[in-house]
Structure formats: C-alpha cells, structure tokens
Design a protein around this motif. Structure first.
Motif, short mmCIF file in Angstrom:
data_model
loop_
_atom_site.label_atom_id
_atom_site.label_comp_id
_atom_site.label_asym_id
_atom_site.label_seq_id
_atom_site.Cartn_x
_atom_site.Cartn_y
_atom_site.Cartn_z
N ARG A 13 0.83 -1.21 0.00
CA ARG A 13 0.00 0.00 0.00
C ARG A 13 0.87 1.26 0.00
NH1 ARG A 13 -5.54 -0.59 1.79
NH2 ARG A 13 -6.03 -2.79 2.01
N MET A 14 1.97 1.20 0.73
CA MET A 14 2.87 2.36 0.79
C MET A 14 3.48 2.63 -0.60
SD MET A 14 6.12 2.93 3.32
CE MET A 14 7.31 2.01 2.37
N ALA A 15 3.83 1.57 -1.31
CA ALA A 15 4.49 1.72 -2.61
C ALA A 15 3.52 1.94 -3.76
CB ALA A 15 5.34 0.49 -2.90
N LEU A 16 2.34 1.30 -3.70
CA LEU A 16 1.44 1.28 -4.85
C LEU A 16 0.10 1.99 -4.62
CD1 LEU A 16 2.00 -2.46 -5.86
CD2 LEU A 16 3.22 -0.44 -6.71
N GLY A 17 -0.19 2.40 -3.39
CA GLY A 17 -1.46 3.04 -3.09
C GLY A 17 -2.48 2.02 -2.61
N GLU A 18 -3.73 2.42 -2.63
CA GLU A 18 -4.81 1.54 -2.18
C GLU A 18 -5.21 0.59 -3.29
OE1 GLU A 18 -6.33 1.14 0.91
OE2 GLU A 18 -4.60 2.36 1.46
N GLY A 41 -3.07 5.32 -13.23
CA GLY A 41 -3.17 5.88 -14.58
C GLY A 41 -3.44 4.77 -15.58
N ASP A 42 -2.54 4.64 -16.56
CA ASP A 42 -2.76 3.61 -17.59
C ASP A 42 -2.03 2.30 -17.29
OD1 ASP A 42 -0.15 4.44 -18.08
OD2 ASP A 42 -0.35 4.26 -20.25
N ALA A 80 -3.21 -0.80 -18.97
CA ALA A 80 -4.66 -0.99 -18.82
C ALA A 80 -5.38 -0.83 -20.14
CB ALA A 80 -5.20 0.02 -17.81
N GLY A 81 -6.51 -1.54 -20.27
CA GLY A 81 -7.43 -1.33 -21.37
C GLY A 81 -7.07 -2.00 -22.68
N ARG A 82 -5.96 -2.70 -22.77
CA ARG A 82 -5.56 -3.33 -24.04
C ARG A 82 -5.94 -4.80 -24.10
NH1 ARG A 82 -0.42 -1.94 -26.78
NH2 ARG A 82 -1.86 -2.34 -28.46
N ALA A 83 -6.23 -5.41 -22.93
CA ALA A 83 -6.60 -6.83 -22.87
C ALA A 83 -7.32 -7.07 -21.54
CB ALA A 83 -5.35 -7.71 -22.96
N ASP A 84 -8.00 -8.18 -21.45
CA ASP A 84 -8.72 -8.55 -20.22
C ASP A 84 -7.74 -9.19 -19.24
OD1 ASP A 84 -10.60 -9.11 -18.32
OD2 ASP A 84 -11.57 -10.72 -19.44
N THR A 85 -6.84 -8.36 -18.71
CA THR A 85 -5.75 -8.88 -17.87
C THR A 85 -6.21 -9.29 -16.47
OG1 THR A 85 -5.13 -6.62 -17.24
CG2 THR A 85 -3.95 -7.62 -19.11
N ASP A 86 -7.42 -8.91 -16.05
CA ASP A 86 -7.88 -9.31 -14.72
C ASP A 86 -7.98 -10.83 -14.59
OD1 ASP A 86 -7.92 -6.79 -13.66
OD2 ASP A 86 -10.10 -6.55 -13.75
#
Length: 193
Positions: A13-18, A41-42, A80-86
């Motif tokens: 969390r410290m390095a990457l946020g929530e 962001g992206d 983000a947004g280029r493939a269904d990476t989830d």
C-alpha cells in the motif's frame, strides 16, 4: 505468519497506493493466496499476498525451516485497457503457490510457466522473474527471518522462454532492451531471437 502478511500488505500500500480490487484463491493443501490489483493511470499492477507467509525451502533440504529462508511476493505490471488482464489473478495465485505445492524457490532469473495463456488471448504462457528492489522496496523482518522481496514478473512468449533457456535471463533482458520492448504491453509481439 499473519503479522508478516500484514506488514507485506502495508508495504504494498505504501508503494502502490490503495488496491481497487482483491481476490483470493486456495489450493488443496496450501495457504490462501490473495492477489491485489492497483491502478495507476494507464498501468495496472497485480501483487500477490500470501506467498511470503512462510519461507521458501530448497527442495533438497531434509527439513523445512519455519523461520529462515527466502520470502517473496510477485508483482506484474501491464498497460490498462488493451486486454482482459484481470483473468491473470488465478495464474498469479498458481505461481505464488508453487513454493508450497512444488517445493521450488522462486528467485530472479527463474522462469515460471503456467502452461496456458496468462489471460484470454495473451501471447504469454510464462514469466521471467526479475530483480527486486525497484518498484517495491524489500521488507526487512525481525531476525532471524529473511527479508521479503517483491519480485517483478516479465511476461514471455513461448519463443522468448525457449531462447532464455538456452542463452539465459540476462541475454533475454538485453534483447528486450536493444529492441525497446514495452514489457507492460499485454498484447506485444515477441522479440525476434
């Protein structure tokens, strides 16, 4: 064990946020592995949480030391947004469980293979484990425990993985660098090797 994971999550969390999403996977005979998603962001980052709960043990060791030994979590960054990476969540959980399931020690320079695309339509079925210390700093733990390393994962095409097996991780990373390869591109083509 729970204290280590609380410290690991705090470091992430410290390095990457929530995190904006999390999922958990439990495999028979293993501890639960969570995968946290961070959006910046992206760029979307996926980080495992649970792999570092116990130290990785050398498969040739007679006994597993419950305190000493390398500890790590895995971090994958993609555009983000280029493939269904989830859909990579399960693959990451499988890779993070491999020390418990297969008795392997995951370290920089290693290849980890999922045997299937990392996400639907992905040209990658494996990853190269990169050096820690860049995006997320190592987490020092109380003695005698080893620190937790946050290991970046670099997706590889089957041809890149085969070339890496012959020439080594450093040579593949040099090829990527020479070609200006965007390793965060979830639909990139493999470099000609």
């Amino acid at each position: 064990m729970a204290d280590v994971l609380a410290l690991v999550e705090a470091r992430l969390r410290m390095a990457l946020g929530e995190p904006d999403a999390r999922a958990s996977v439990t495999f028979l005979g293993t501890d639960r592995i969570e995968v946290l998603r961070f959006t910046d962001g992206d760029v979307v980052r996926y980080a495992t949480l649970g792999m570092s709960a116990t130290p990785m043990t050398d498969p040739t060791a007679a006994l597993a030391d419950p305190v000493r030994g390398p500890r790590a979590e895995l971090v994958l960054s993609v555009r983000a947004g280029r493939a269904d990476t989830d859909k990579v969540l399960r693959a990451l959980a499988v890779l993070a469980a491999s020390p418990q399931v297969e008795g392997v020690v995951v370290a920089p320079g290693a290849s980890l293979d999922t045997g299937e695309p990392l996400w639907p339509g992905a040209p990658f079925t494996s990853v190269l484990v990169a050096e820690p210390g860049g995006l997320v700093e190592d987490l020092e733990l109380d003695e005698p425990m080893d620190p937790v390393h946050f290991l970046p994962l670099l997706p590889m095409t089957p041809n890149e993985a085969a070339w890496k097996r012959v020439h080594g991780a450093a040579a593949l990373e040099e090829k990527w660098l020479e070609r200006g390869t965007d390793l965060r591109d979830p639909v990139r083509r493999g470099v000609e090797v």
